[in-house]
Design a protein around this motif. Structure first.
Motif, PDB file in Angstrom:
ATOM      1  N   ARG A  95     -48.272 -18.404  15.162  1.00  0.00           N
ATOM      2  CA  ARG A  95     -49.725 -18.705  14.829  1.00  0.00           C
ATOM      3  C   ARG A  95     -49.523 -18.539  13.225  1.00  0.00           C
ATOM      4  NH1 ARG A  95     -54.933 -16.554  16.755  1.00  0.00           N
ATOM      5  NH2 ARG A  95     -55.905 -17.535  15.961  1.00  0.00           N
ATOM      6  N   ASP A  96     -49.746 -20.100  12.831  1.00  0.00           N
ATOM      7  CA  ASP A  96     -50.059 -19.662  11.215  1.00  0.00           C
ATOM      8  C   ASP A  96     -51.548 -21.309  11.061  1.00  0.00           C
ATOM      9  OD1 ASP A  96     -50.054 -22.874  10.891  1.00  0.00           O
ATOM     10  OD2 ASP A  96     -46.994 -22.529  11.042  1.00  0.00           O
ATOM     11  N   PRO A  97     -52.167 -20.883   9.625  1.00  0.00           N
ATOM     12  CA  PRO A  97     -53.397 -21.358   9.624  1.00  0.00           C
ATOM     13  C   PRO A  97     -53.292 -23.523  10.335  1.00  0.00           C
ATOM     14  CG  PRO A  97     -52.936 -20.640   7.523  1.00  0.00           C
ATOM     15  CD  PRO A  97     -51.348 -20.359   8.311  1.00  0.00           C
ATOM     16  N   ALA A  98     -51.921 -23.628   9.957  1.00  0.00           N
ATOM     17  CA  ALA A  98     -52.177 -25.270  10.707  1.00  0.00           C
ATOM     18  C   ALA A  98     -51.772 -25.550  11.958  1.00  0.00           C
ATOM     19  CB  ALA A  98     -50.890 -26.108   9.687  1.00  0.00           C
ATOM     20  N   ALA A  99     -51.525 -24.316  12.812  1.00  0.00           N
ATOM     21  CA  ALA A  99     -50.894 -24.271  14.005  1.00  0.00           C
ATOM     22  C   ALA A  99     -50.100 -23.078  15.420  1.00  0.00           C
ATOM     23  CB  ALA A  99     -49.714 -25.592  14.259  1.00  0.00           C
ATOM     24  N   ARG A 100     -51.287 -23.225  16.017  1.00  0.00           N
ATOM     25  CA  ARG A 100     -51.032 -22.360  17.544  1.00  0.00           C
ATOM     26  C   ARG A 100     -49.768 -22.142  18.180  1.00  0.00           C
ATOM     27  NH1 ARG A 100     -56.815 -20.105  18.262  1.00  0.00           N
ATOM     28  NH2 ARG A 100     -57.440 -19.898  16.544  1.00  0.00           N
ATOM     29  N   THR A 101     -49.098 -21.929  18.175  1.00  0.00           N
ATOM     30  CA  THR A 101     -47.454 -22.393  18.802  1.00  0.00           C
ATOM     31  C   THR A 101     -47.734 -21.082  19.869  1.00  0.00           C
ATOM     32  OG1 THR A 101     -46.482 -23.757  17.173  1.00  0.00           O
ATOM     33  CG2 THR A 101     -44.903 -22.993  19.166  1.00  0.00           C
ATOM     34  N   TYR A 102     -48.011 -21.033  21.052  1.00  0.00           N
ATOM     35  CA  TYR A 102     -47.659 -19.590  21.917  1.00  0.00           C
ATOM     36  C   TYR A 102     -46.766 -20.526  22.925  1.00  0.00           C
ATOM     37  CZ  TYR A 102     -52.495 -18.565  19.843  1.00  0.00           C
ATOM     38  OH  TYR A 102     -52.704 -18.278  18.979  1.00  0.00           O
ATOM     39  N   GLY A 103     -45.787 -20.522  22.931  1.00  0.00           N
ATOM     40  CA  GLY A 103     -44.608 -21.124  23.907  1.00  0.00           C
ATOM     41  C   GLY A 103     -43.226 -21.732  23.202  1.00  0.00           C
ATOM     42  N   ASP A 142     -38.005 -24.870  27.547  1.00  0.00           N
ATOM     43  CA  ASP A 142     -38.340 -25.899  27.413  1.00  0.00           C
ATOM     44  C   ASP A 142     -39.013 -25.719  26.564  1.00  0.00           C
ATOM     45  OD1 ASP A 142     -38.709 -28.631  28.718  1.00  0.00           O
ATOM     46  OD2 ASP A 142     -40.440 -27.610  27.916  1.00  0.00           O
ATOM     47  N   ALA A 143     -39.808 -27.005  25.617  1.00  0.00           N
ATOM     48  CA  ALA A 143     -40.643 -26.331  24.547  1.00  0.00           C
ATOM     49  C   ALA A 143     -42.033 -26.606  25.335  1.00  0.00           C
ATOM     50  CB  ALA A 143     -40.644 -27.528  23.294  1.00  0.00           C
ATOM     51  N   SER A 144     -42.387 -26.308  27.027  1.00  0.00           N
ATOM     52  CA  SER A 144     -43.704 -25.966  27.084  1.00  0.00           C
ATOM     53  C   SER A 144     -43.878 -24.866  27.919  1.00  0.00           C
ATOM     54  CB  SER A 144     -43.829 -27.180  28.381  1.00  0.00           C
ATOM     55  OG  SER A 144     -42.538 -27.003  29.519  1.00  0.00           O
ATOM     56  N   LEU A 145     -42.655 -24.191  27.400  1.00  0.00           N
ATOM     57  CA  LEU A 145     -43.143 -22.804  28.888  1.00  0.00           C
ATOM     58  C   LEU A 145     -43.318 -21.936  27.794  1.00  0.00           C
ATOM     59  CD1 LEU A 145     -41.923 -21.510  31.108  1.00  0.00           C
ATOM     60  CD2 LEU A 145     -39.898 -21.105  30.142  1.00  0.00           C
ATOM     61  N   GLY A 146     -44.416 -21.267  28.202  1.00  0.00           N
ATOM     62  CA  GLY A 146     -45.228 -20.535  27.273  1.00  0.00           C
ATOM     63  C   GLY A 146     -44.546 -18.502  27.828  1.00  0.00           C
ATOM     64  N   ARG A 147     -45.662 -17.793  27.908  1.00  0.00           N
ATOM     65  CA  ARG A 147     -46.191 -16.355  27.500  1.00  0.00           C
ATOM     66  C   ARG A 147     -45.355 -16.564  29.676  1.00  0.00           C
ATOM     67  NH1 ARG A 147     -50.031 -11.569  26.110  1.00  0.00           N
ATOM     68  NH2 ARG A 147     -49.197 -10.073  27.104  1.00  0.00           N
ATOM     69  N   ILE A 148     -44.787 -15.154  29.625  1.00  0.00           N
ATOM     70  CA  ILE A 148     -45.016 -14.587  31.529  1.00  0.00           C
ATOM     71  C   ILE A 148     -44.756 -13.616  31.759  1.00  0.00           C
ATOM     72  CG2 ILE A 148     -42.285 -14.727  32.935  1.00  0.00           C
ATOM     73  CD1 ILE A 148     -40.964 -16.819  30.685  1.00  0.00           C
ATOM     74  N   GLY A 149     -45.092 -13.169  33.028  1.00  0.00           N
ATOM     75  CA  GLY A 149     -45.499 -12.275  33.513  1.00  0.00           C
ATOM     76  C   GLY A 149     -44.332 -12.099  34.668  1.00  0.00           C
ATOM     77  N   VAL A 150     -44.496 -10.684  34.751  1.00  0.00           N
ATOM     78  CA  VAL A 150     -43.248 -10.166  35.885  1.00  0.00           C
ATOM     79  C   VAL A 150     -43.200  -8.497  37.015  1.00  0.00           C
ATOM     80  CG1 VAL A 150     -41.247  -8.895  34.284  1.00  0.00           C
ATOM     81  CG2 VAL A 150     -40.875 -10.185  36.407  1.00  0.00           C
ATOM     82  N   ALA A 151     -42.978  -8.453  37.975  1.00  0.00           N
ATOM     83  CA  ALA A 151     -43.870  -7.603  38.249  1.00  0.00           C
ATOM     84  C   ALA A 151     -42.698  -7.448  39.491  1.00  0.00           C
ATOM     85  CB  ALA A 151     -45.167  -7.291  38.965  1.00  0.00           C
TER      86      ALA A 151
END
Length: 185
Positions: A95-103, A142-151
């Motif tokens: 994250r920076d002032p211009a963008a948020r990239t969460y994946g 892939d550029a679209s893959l964000g946060r992952i949770g596993v159990a």
């Protein structure tokens, strides 16, 4: 780390990680600990990825290194029947002032069957992907893959649950494996 039920605390390292996604202690050996070091969302952090200690935090080894400077560890799960089997999720985020990239391409799900010595990327989905996975890429890099949770199911260590999102926080899928992560439905 606390050895007196939380009355006092001692720093045992990974101070360069900036943020921790998850801490998992081996229930059979409290000196063995796994840490998902997420890193700073704003700056490059020197300690990112999945770290492992077997001496209660006196020393740490980077067990799963991130593929780039914006990826860090976010989740960990141990097989309740075999603590040498470890599942880990990496999350590419910045994250920076211009963008948020969460994946991004650094996000992924991994499994180690030898206590973190080697890792396999888990991405085999055998059923059609959900229609709400707008990129249609599931767990693949892939550029679209964000946060992952596993159990891991405590009553069946072959059953692994995974939830994933895209870079905007939209759901990419909820998957289950009945073979320890070799394939997901």
């Amino acid at each position: 780390k606390s050895t007196d039920g939380g009355q006092t605390w001692q720093n045992v390292g990974l101070t360069g990680s900036a943020a921790i996604g998850k801490i998992v202690v081996n229930p059979g050996n409290p000196n063995e600990v796994w840490v998902a070091a997420a890193g700073s969302i704003y700056t490059s952090s020197p300690q990112r990825g999945i770290y492992h200690t077997t001496d209660g935090g006196q020393t740490w080894q980077l067990a799963l290194a991130p593929p780039n400077a914006t990826t860090g560890g976010i989740d960990i799960a141990l097989d309740p029947a075999n603590p040498n089997r470890v599942y880990a999720a990496l999350w590419d985020h910045h994250r920076d002032p211009a963008a948020r990239t969460y994946g991004g391409v650094g996000s992924g799900l991994y499994r180690s069957d030898d206590d973190g010595a080697t890792w396999t990327r888990l991405q085999n989905i055998t059923t059609p992907l959900p229609s709400y996975d707008r990129a249609g890429t599931g767990l693949t890099s892939d550029a679209s893959l964000g946060r992952i949770g596993v159990a891991v199911a405590p009553t069946d260590p072959n059953r692994v649950y995974v939830v994933s999102g895209d870079t905007n926080g939209f759901d990419k899928g909820f998957f289950v494996s009945n073979d320890g992560g070799d394939s997901f439905q």
